[in-house]
Every structure is written in structure tokens, then in C-alpha cells.
Scaffold this active site. Sequence first.
Site, PDB file in Angstrom:
ATOM      1  NE  ARG A 325      -2.082  -0.624   4.030  1.00  0.00           N
ATOM      2  CZ  ARG A 325      -1.600  -1.311   5.072  1.00  0.00           C
ATOM      3  NH1 ARG A 325      -0.500  -0.906   5.682  1.00  0.00           N
ATOM      4  NH2 ARG A 325      -2.201  -2.410   5.480  1.00  0.00           N
ATOM      5  CB  THR A 446      -6.057   0.995  10.763  1.00  0.00           C
ATOM      6  OG1 THR A 446      -6.836   1.986  10.098  1.00  0.00           O
ATOM      7  CG2 THR A 446      -5.457   1.599  12.017  1.00  0.00           C
ATOM      8  CG  ASP A 447      -0.386  -2.110   8.863  1.00  0.00           C
ATOM      9  OD1 ASP A 447      -1.076  -2.726   8.052  1.00  0.00           O
ATOM     10  OD2 ASP A 447       0.680  -1.549   8.568  1.00  0.00           O
ATOM     11  N   PRO A 448      -2.607  -1.905  12.867  1.00  0.00           N
ATOM     12  CG  PRO A 448      -2.314  -0.131  14.356  1.00  0.00           C
ATOM     13  CD  PRO A 448      -2.222  -0.484  12.911  1.00  0.00           C
ATOM     14  CB  ILE A 449      -7.597  -2.585  13.397  1.00  0.00           C
ATOM     15  CG1 ILE A 449      -7.597  -1.067  13.594  1.00  0.00           C
ATOM     16  CG2 ILE A 449      -8.950  -3.141  13.864  1.00  0.00           C
ATOM     17  CD1 ILE A 449      -8.702  -0.342  12.837  1.00  0.00           C
TER      18      ILE A 449
END
Length: 728
Positions: A325, A446-449
Site C-alpha cells: 500500500r 490500519t495495520d494495528p487493528i
Amino acid sequence: MQALGTFAEEGKAYVVHTPHTPTAWNNILFNDTYYMEVSQRMQGKSFFLEGYHANTYTTGARYFYLRRADGTASRLFAGEGEAYSCTYRLGTSTAKERIGQVEAAAQVLVPVQGEYEIWQFTLTNKGESSAEVSLFSAVPFSNSGPMGGECRYIEAEGYLYKYSFPYHVFYEDKEKVEHKKAYYYMMSERAPASYDGSGQRFWGSDGAAVPEAVLRGKCSNTDSEGEDFMGCMQHSFHLAPQQSETVVLIIGVAAEQEEIRARRQTFPNVAEELEKVEKLWQKRCACFHIETPEKELNYLANYWLKKQMVYLTRLNRVSAYCPVRNQLQDALGYAMIDPEEALTYALRVLRRQRADGSMKQWYMTDGSPERALCHVDHSDAPLWLVLCLTEIIEKTGNADYYQKLEGYIDDSKQESILTHLVKAARYMAGQLGAHGLCLMKDGDWTDPINGAGRGGKGESTWNTLALIDCLRRLDVLAPEEGFAALAEQFTESVNQHCWDGKWYVAGFDDNGRPFGTERDTEAKLFLNAQTWAIICGAVPPERMETLQNSIALLQTKMGYRLLAPAFKEWNSIWGRISIKQAGTTENGSVYCHASMFAALAQAVTGDGAGAVQTILQTLPTNPENPPENNMQLPLFVPNYYFGLDTPNFGRSSCHMGTGTVAWLLWVLVEHIFGVQATCGGLTVHPKLPKAWAKVTLTRIFRGEEYEIKYREGTAVCEKRGTGREEEV
């Protein structure tokens, strides 16, 4: 109080007025194979780039000292003298400082090609009597490691080098690494009065502010082995009143000593190399040019954000560990500068797609062993293929690219780019949960979700909204696929299941429970689910005002918080994001990338003034959050500003690696000025603030330059050289 710095030369230069800035204000200088940072004190580090954008540490800080005949010495550009200034340009940094009667000036640049940096020092006697001075230049080379190493001065050739055999472990690795660039060198066009290859001998043992060699007035003239190496040279001068002397240093890296000798024999001409660098940046910045009442917006968009965009794309953010991305959005931004080259970068990513349309998000671009996020399954990669490649191809103005054949990472067959994009959309449309929404898996944008979908059933509102946008794009290119009807199906699912009364929820967890709702105590409101509902056209008219009022709850004086309230404790549904420090990164910071999503949403609804305000708030020149508070050099947009949940509210992350700049340039030019490059030609649909009664944009498209003048809401377009104007 004097500002820390000011723009000059209509934005082409920035002058730093003090060496005592709140953080290191690094100007980055680079070509495709060499990168360096240089601060207002002429400090920094450098890398050379190997393989597909892997990076290897080359040098650490740089130290320059001026020693006078009476034995006193000062470190240059550290604020020990007077009349200090430091000027940054796109391709150079120049610092000046007066120490007693001697003015010292240093200019540094990285040439258009080559793994080295060029330093030119000029010492000028401003006094009425002669001056005896020495310039000491010292650069620590990277550590030798367990293989040991040596640092030698080759007097006959006029250079100093450090060499350590490249580190390896297994016997069979020796042949794999022996040809790596492992010679670090320093050379001058004039012979030094003394030299050192030893950090210990140069510095001495007591940690004094001024190195022992400088206090002594002479380096040790000693080679070294197996220690901390430095390239150190002393140049001594007798300066008559008003006389100037110049020293040029080259610091670089090579694979063989022959390369160093060749560089010494054809010593670079500083003026010629500087001219090449300036012409390159002129070419890069010619792609578009804006004139608005907001001067600092003009300066940043016309010059410095383009430089940030070039760095992010061409150097892959100086990292081999990255998600697709990032690469695709950077390529999207780079397409505003050079669409053909941007397509080249984007196609490298496209070739990583699997034949079923899926794509892994994180990978190592240099082929090294996978680590950390490479081992998880983020769900959003196929979406970025569609979003970014359609935009990039449109900016080339060549629809034939959609039919260009490309392969897959797991299949030898080749299919058209359009087929790749159709497969990406089909794959995402087939990965659904109980509410008919796209799966979250280990996280979306949002990677850390990483908590909601770890069981394989959680759903992402953002993924679904982005898919709707993708389907609408592809319906124009492949109407036979029925993507318009599919987009409406997902729109109905979002509005039926995700609307919470005032805003859209962030998603559903593996047990079907919504998260990001008004009933939650933390992370009630998630920005991306709201802005992308507008961007993709999913919001029913009767909900628009309510949704916009909800988005406004997240606004601060420097943009929008990604979520609110920030997490203060562990939340098993959201996962890793909840244990990040409140008010930083994705946990409630003013996340600049997401603010640009908000700016696009504002432009989509016709609120050009709001979109411009969001952009101006995001800039580091924002008068409500100036550099004195945000602490960063105001020549780039950062990843985020600290949010309301921290005493450091407004401070910049000072991190240049962000998709913000790509979206800012794209939204500004194509959605606020409204000058969109398409395969059918340029279209002009401006959404400018009414307060901007008189603005101008020039843009190069298909090799032709167009000037669009906006006067009281009317746009007039002229192709340069034709003398003909058309009202649009």
C-alpha cells in the site's frame, strides 16, 4: 522573536536562522543509490543503496573544526561563532558562520549519479591582519564488526579508505558477499597537512568537547586496524586579509580501490555537478505549478513536497521492509511528477499479485528473510492495486496501458493490467462476512487493528467502502463485469448494517459485534469509515449533514484525529492499536494521511474551502501549530502530529515516511483545482474556495504545458505556445 527559519527565493530556498532548532532539521540529499541527511549544524548520516532499495549504513555524524594559531578551536556550525545561517535548497545545503575574523562556509551536495557526497569549504579572512587557521574534517565510518578491518591513507593516490570484509557467518556465504561495496573513503583535491584513520587517536580518551587532535594542532598520521574508524583530514592555511581558500572533500563508498582511484583521477568539478543537480530538480518540479494567496502552500507544493514524493518513491522510503500500500500510494503521488516512471514502480508491485486476485500486503523488497508483519494477513492490498493503478494510468493519458500484459507471482501466465484489477476486485468481493462486508483478517489500512478479524470472521467497514470506490472505477473500464450493481449491493450492506445513528461503525468482530459505536467508551468514532463513505458515494443525502457534523468532532487545529477517544487500556476487539501510547500514531493522533482522506471527502462534496483548510492545517507551516511548537523542519509533511491525549499536543512525529504527501498533491491539483489528467485528456472541474478570487495552475500533460487561470469562478485554459484560450 525571530522565526527559526524563513523561505527565500520564492520558496526555492529555506534559510535557518539558528543552529539551535528544537530537533535536528535534516535536509535530505540523494540520488537513486546514495542518501544522506544533513542538519542545520551540517550533521547527519548517509546510506548507500543496494539491490532493490535495501540500505546499508555508510557514515555517521560529521565533525568540522576551525583551529586558530593561538591554539583555540571551535566546532563549526554549532553556534560557537556569530553571523550564522544555513540555507537549504532541493539539492544542496549551505552553512556559514564567522569565527573571529574568519568566515567559514560549507556547501554539500549528492551528485546526480554515484555513491558519494561532495563537500566544498571556503575559508575567508574578514579581518585586517593575516590569519593562520586549520580546518579539521572528521567522518566516522561504519563499524568493522567481528570481521575486523583497516583504515589506510594512500599518500601517492591522495585518499584515505576504510575496508572491512563484509560480514558473513556460513562458509559458503563468503563468495556471496565479497564483491559488496565495502570500501568507505575520504579524499581531497589538495593534500592534507595531517590525517587519521583512528577514531581513538583523533578523539583522545577524556571525552573533551574538542578532539585531542584538534587541540594538539595535528592528526597522528597513523593508519589503524580493528577499531572504530574515522576519516580525518587537516588542511592548514595562511590567509591574508580578505583572502579566501577552498577545500573540496569527497566522501563515498566503493566496491574496489580501483573505483576510488578513478574518482580521484577525475575529481568532480563542484560547479558542474551542482548544475546537473539543479537542472534535475527543475525538471522534476516543472510538472505543475500553483499560484494562490497562500504563499507557503505554493512553496511546499511547487518544490518541497515534490522532493519528498521523489524520495519516498525512488528510494522506497529507504527501507526493504514495507507494505505494497505504501509503494502504490507513493507511486500515485509520483504520477503527479512523472506518470510513466510512476507506472514502472507500480507494476513492480502488480507482479506480486497472485493469479486468484489476492496479494500479500507486507514483504521484503530485497529478498531477505521475511519478518514481523510479513507473516500476517492484512486484507487491503488488492484494493490499492485498483485505486492507485487506475489513477496512475489515467495520468499517463494512455489507455493502451490497461491492455499491457503482466504476470503473477504464482503463475507464469500473463494477463492484461485491466484483468489483474478486475481479479483484485473480484477477490475482495468474495471475501465477505455475515453482514456482507469485506473481511478484516489481520487488519485493513490500519495495520494495528489486529483483534477484530483474527478468527477469520471479522469485517471491515473501510475495506468495504474502498471496494465500492474500486467497483465504480472499474465499471467505467469494464461495464460488462456488472460492477455497478455490485457496488450498489455493498452500499446497501454498509447503510443497513454499519450506520450507528450518527456515524458509521469501524466494523464487526469475529462474534458479529460492532466496534466504533457511540456505546463504546474508547474509539467511539473512527475517521476513515466516515470519510470513505463520502468518497465512495455511499452516504444517503439525508445522512450527509449528520455525518459531516460527526467528522467535525475529530477536527483539531492541525487536522483530524484518526479516532476518539484514544485508547487508554487494552481492548481485545481492536487489538494492538489499543496498547499504543494514547495520542500517538494510530491511537488518536492527528494522522496526516487520514486528514488527506478527509480533505478529499470535503472536495467531493464541493467544500473546496474546507479541503484547503484541512491541507493548510496539516502543513508544518500552520500558524496555529508553527515549527516552534511542532518542532520539525517545515519542508515536509509528517506522518502525524501528537493528539489531544498527550501533553505534547501538536508536536510532529518528524517522520517523512507517509502517504500524506501523495494524497495532498493529488487532492490539491485534481480535486481542488480540479485539473484531472485522464486518458481522454485534461478535464477541469474546480472546487476552489470563493476567497481565492485569482489563482493559476500550470500543468504538463502528454508533454504539453497547459495554463489554467481561475478568475472569479471562471476557469480559462490555454495550451502554451498556441495563444488560444478556451473557457471550461
